[in-house]
Design a protein around this motif. Structure first.
Motif, PDB file in Angstrom:
ATOM      1  N   ALA A  45      10.714  -8.876  24.140  1.00  0.00           N
ATOM      2  CA  ALA A  45      12.029  -9.597  23.845  1.00  0.00           C
ATOM      3  C   ALA A  45      12.931  -8.485  23.615  1.00  0.00           C
ATOM      4  CB  ALA A  45      11.730 -10.648  22.705  1.00  0.00           C
ATOM      5  N   LEU A  46      12.515  -7.344  22.926  1.00  0.00           N
ATOM      6  CA  LEU A  46      13.271  -6.454  22.473  1.00  0.00           C
ATOM      7  C   LEU A  46      13.437  -5.044  23.538  1.00  0.00           C
ATOM      8  CD1 LEU A  46      15.126  -5.355  20.241  1.00  0.00           C
ATOM      9  CD2 LEU A  46      13.079  -4.197  19.182  1.00  0.00           C
ATOM     10  N   GLY A  47      12.449  -5.080  24.489  1.00  0.00           N
ATOM     11  CA  GLY A  47      12.033  -3.957  25.428  1.00  0.00           C
ATOM     12  C   GLY A  47      13.247  -3.485  25.999  1.00  0.00           C
ATOM     13  N   TRP A  48      14.317  -4.179  26.306  1.00  0.00           N
ATOM     14  CA  TRP A  48      15.466  -3.615  26.893  1.00  0.00           C
ATOM     15  C   TRP A  48      16.342  -2.798  26.212  1.00  0.00           C
ATOM     16  CZ3 TRP A  48      20.041  -4.235  24.374  1.00  0.00           C
ATOM     17  CH2 TRP A  48      20.170  -5.256  23.607  1.00  0.00           C
ATOM     18  N   THR A  49      16.354  -2.750  24.791  1.00  0.00           N
ATOM     19  CA  THR A  49      16.878  -1.744  24.106  1.00  0.00           C
ATOM     20  C   THR A  49      16.439  -0.217  24.333  1.00  0.00           C
ATOM     21  OG1 THR A  49      15.662  -2.011  22.328  1.00  0.00           O
ATOM     22  CG2 THR A  49      17.516  -3.354  22.349  1.00  0.00           C
ATOM     23  N   ALA A  50      15.223  -0.144  24.592  1.00  0.00           N
ATOM     24  CA  ALA A  50      14.608   1.094  24.682  1.00  0.00           C
ATOM     25  C   ALA A  50      15.174   1.847  26.343  1.00  0.00           C
ATOM     26  CB  ALA A  50      13.005   1.116  25.090  1.00  0.00           C
ATOM     27  N   TYR A  51      15.683   0.833  27.072  1.00  0.00           N
ATOM     28  CA  TYR A  51      16.230   1.741  28.150  1.00  0.00           C
ATOM     29  C   TYR A  51      17.700   1.450  28.212  1.00  0.00           C
ATOM     30  CZ  TYR A  51      16.442   2.650  33.187  1.00  0.00           C
ATOM     31  OH  TYR A  51      16.748   3.387  34.564  1.00  0.00           O
ATOM     32  N   TRP A  52      18.320   0.257  27.653  1.00  0.00           N
ATOM     33  CA  TRP A  52      19.718   0.079  27.950  1.00  0.00           C
ATOM     34  C   TRP A  52      20.637   0.706  26.875  1.00  0.00           C
ATOM     35  CZ3 TRP A  52      16.584  -2.617  30.892  1.00  0.00           C
ATOM     36  CH2 TRP A  52      17.090  -3.450  32.037  1.00  0.00           C
ATOM     37  N   LEU A  53      19.894   0.550  25.704  1.00  0.00           N
ATOM     38  CA  LEU A  53      20.724   1.548  24.439  1.00  0.00           C
ATOM     39  C   LEU A  53      21.267   2.708  24.885  1.00  0.00           C
ATOM     40  CD1 LEU A  53      19.472  -0.052  21.103  1.00  0.00           C
ATOM     41  CD2 LEU A  53      21.830  -0.539  22.207  1.00  0.00           C
ATOM     42  N   PRO A  54      20.436   3.578  25.337  1.00  0.00           N
ATOM     43  CA  PRO A  54      20.913   5.189  25.774  1.00  0.00           C
ATOM     44  C   PRO A  54      21.804   4.971  26.830  1.00  0.00           C
ATOM     45  CG  PRO A  54      18.467   4.742  25.259  1.00  0.00           C
ATOM     46  CD  PRO A  54      18.765   3.549  25.439  1.00  0.00           C
ATOM     47  N   ILE A  55      22.024   4.132  27.912  1.00  0.00           N
ATOM     48  CA  ILE A  55      22.918   4.100  28.790  1.00  0.00           C
ATOM     49  C   ILE A  55      24.128   3.693  28.195  1.00  0.00           C
ATOM     50  CG2 ILE A  55      23.520   3.042  30.928  1.00  0.00           C
ATOM     51  CD1 ILE A  55      20.513   2.741  31.733  1.00  0.00           C
ATOM     52  N   ILE A  56      24.166   2.448  27.292  1.00  0.00           N
ATOM     53  CA  ILE A  56      25.242   2.179  26.772  1.00  0.00           C
ATOM     54  C   ILE A  56      25.887   3.131  25.706  1.00  0.00           C
ATOM     55  CG2 ILE A  56      26.194   0.552  25.058  1.00  0.00           C
ATOM     56  CD1 ILE A  56      24.230  -1.549  25.820  1.00  0.00           C
ATOM     57  N   GLU A  57      24.942   4.148  24.931  1.00  0.00           N
ATOM     58  CA  GLU A  57      25.545   5.315  24.295  1.00  0.00           C
ATOM     59  C   GLU A  57      26.332   6.112  25.305  1.00  0.00           C
ATOM     60  OE1 GLU A  57      22.366   5.269  20.524  1.00  0.00           O
ATOM     61  OE2 GLU A  57      21.879   6.633  22.489  1.00  0.00           O
ATOM     62  N   GLU A  58      25.591   6.354  26.231  1.00  0.00           N
ATOM     63  CA  GLU A  58      26.159   7.380  27.358  1.00  0.00           C
ATOM     64  C   GLU A  58      27.418   6.850  28.167  1.00  0.00           C
ATOM     65  OE1 GLU A  58      25.373   8.991  31.779  1.00  0.00           O
ATOM     66  OE2 GLU A  58      23.384   8.523  30.570  1.00  0.00           O
ATOM     67  N   VAL A  59      27.526   5.685  28.323  1.00  0.00           N
ATOM     68  CA  VAL A  59      28.883   5.107  28.926  1.00  0.00           C
ATOM     69  C   VAL A  59      30.075   5.030  27.832  1.00  0.00           C
ATOM     70  CG1 VAL A  59      29.893   2.909  29.725  1.00  0.00           C
ATOM     71  CG2 VAL A  59      27.634   3.808  30.672  1.00  0.00           C
ATOM     72  N   THR A  60      29.643   4.649  26.630  1.00  0.00           N
ATOM     73  CA  THR A  60      30.771   4.352  25.561  1.00  0.00           C
ATOM     74  C   THR A  60      31.213   5.586  24.670  1.00  0.00           C
ATOM     75  OG1 THR A  60      29.059   3.707  23.891  1.00  0.00           O
ATOM     76  CG2 THR A  60      30.112   2.226  25.470  1.00  0.00           C
ATOM     77  N   GLY A  61      29.950   6.772  24.993  1.00  0.00           N
ATOM     78  CA  GLY A  61      29.854   7.680  23.907  1.00  0.00           C
ATOM     79  C   GLY A  61      30.082   7.729  22.333  1.00  0.00           C
ATOM     80  N   ILE A  62      29.413   6.643  22.183  1.00  0.00           N
ATOM     81  CA  ILE A  62      29.185   6.252  20.772  1.00  0.00           C
ATOM     82  C   ILE A  62      27.452   6.139  20.587  1.00  0.00           C
ATOM     83  CG2 ILE A  62      29.073   4.007  19.218  1.00  0.00           C
ATOM     84  CD1 ILE A  62      31.845   3.402  20.588  1.00  0.00           C
ATOM     85  N   LYS A  63      27.080   6.655  19.518  1.00  0.00           N
ATOM     86  CA  LYS A  63      25.552   6.868  19.264  1.00  0.00           C
ATOM     87  C   LYS A  63      25.261   5.774  18.269  1.00  0.00           C
ATOM     88  CE  LYS A  63      21.602   9.321  19.629  1.00  0.00           C
ATOM     89  NZ  LYS A  63      21.180   9.317  21.093  1.00  0.00           N
ATOM     90  N   LEU A  64      24.380   4.916  18.669  1.00  0.00           N
ATOM     91  CA  LEU A  64      23.996   3.710  17.921  1.00  0.00           C
ATOM     92  C   LEU A  64      22.719   4.041  17.210  1.00  0.00           C
ATOM     93  CD1 LEU A  64      24.888   0.950  20.347  1.00  0.00           C
ATOM     94  CD2 LEU A  64      25.939   1.401  18.387  1.00  0.00           C
ATOM     95  N   ILE A  65      21.677   4.766  17.978  1.00  0.00           N
ATOM     96  CA  ILE A  65      20.359   5.062  17.331  1.00  0.00           C
ATOM     97  C   ILE A  65      20.324   6.769  17.105  1.00  0.00           C
ATOM     98  CG2 ILE A  65      17.898   5.041  17.823  1.00  0.00           C
ATOM     99  CD1 ILE A  65      19.013   2.316  17.427  1.00  0.00           C
ATOM    100  N   GLU A  66      20.183   6.737  15.845  1.00  0.00           N
ATOM    101  CA  GLU A  66      20.030   8.237  15.206  1.00  0.00           C
ATOM    102  C   GLU A  66      18.743   8.288  14.828  1.00  0.00           C
ATOM    103  OE1 GLU A  66      21.862  10.635  15.686  1.00  0.00           O
ATOM    104  OE2 GLU A  66      24.182  10.087  16.024  1.00  0.00           O
ATOM    105  N   ALA A  67      17.754   9.330  15.064  1.00  0.00           N
ATOM    106  CA  ALA A  67      16.415   9.423  14.693  1.00  0.00           C
ATOM    107  C   ALA A  67      16.462   9.520  13.316  1.00  0.00           C
ATOM    108  CB  ALA A  67      15.851  10.619  15.149  1.00  0.00           C
TER     109      ALA A  67
END
Length: 221
Positions: free
Chosen positions: A155-177
């Motif tokens: 169910a959550l799997g999309w975040t592993a791929y889409w979140l980095p793309i959303i970060e790239e497109v918006t310039g906003i970092k949502l997931i910091e290690a």
């Protein structure tokens, strides 16, 4: 009689990808029918007349729609490589978090993508708050169910791929290690699974699509 399985999907649908992952993790053979949602096929409209969208799983001419409902159907029909735990409480928890992903997390992340200015500034902490709940639920496990991919992971799997793309497109970092170490590790573990890795849509094409979504939403009305 051998099972006749068809999956109606689009190339980019994260919801349809859940079905592909589940079927492949179960070792099931299926036929894929790609849809153009700007010109929906008569078959899609026949099999999903209520919502008229993907994904749709057709099992021996019986259609099932809505991705989480389809996942439940797959799990109940084919018992091999279970996606849900045996314990009723743990099964309920898995369903709860899957629903949380669709009803809370997805919307909050999408709001970061399709807003700007003050509205976006307010959307970012809401998205991070929902990600914090996910971080806490992982509890140091490799996957949500333990050592192997399960219902919540899919169910959550999309975040592993889409979140980095959303970060790239918006310039906003949502997931910091350092802020979300468990999610960061989970994303890597999830992406390393061969069935997962083999089915991601083309990265550059996905970036273009998500960029287009953002521009369309921000265009003057």
């Amino acid at each position: 009689m051998a099972d006749d399985l068809k999956v109606f999907r689009t190339w980019s649908s994260r919801f349809a990808l859940r079905i592909i992952w589940a079927l492949q993790l179960k070792g099931l053979e299926y036929e894929t029918i790609y849809e153009d949602l700007s010109q929906k096929s008569p078959l899609l409209l026949q099999y999903n007349p209520t919502y008229k969208k993907v994904p749709v799983l057709v099992h021996n001419e019986k259609p099932i729609s809505e991705s989480l409902v389809i996942l439940e159907y797959i799990e109940e029909t084919w018992k091999q490589n279970p996606l849900l735990p045996e314990d009723p409480y743990e099964r309920a928890k898995a369903r709860f978090w899957a629903k949380f992903v669709d009803e809370k997390l997805l919307e909050s992340v999408a709001n970061v993508l399709v807003t700007e200015g003050k509205e976006q500034e307010e959307a970012v902490p809401r998205a991070k708050e929902n990600l914090k709940y996910i971080e806490e639920e992982l509890k140091g496990n490799k996957f949500f169910g333990g050592a192997t991919i399960g219902f919540t992971d899919i169910a959550l799997g999309w975040t592993a791929y889409w979140l980095p793309i959303i970060e790239e497109v918006t310039g906003i970092k949502l997931i910091e290690a350092d802020t979300f170490p468990r999610i960061s590790e989970w994303m890597q573990n999830f992406c390393d699974v061969p069935v997962i890795k083999a089915n991601w849509p083309p990265y550059d094409k996905m970036v273009t699509k998500i960029q287009g979504t953002r521009e369309k939403c921000l265009a003057p009305k």
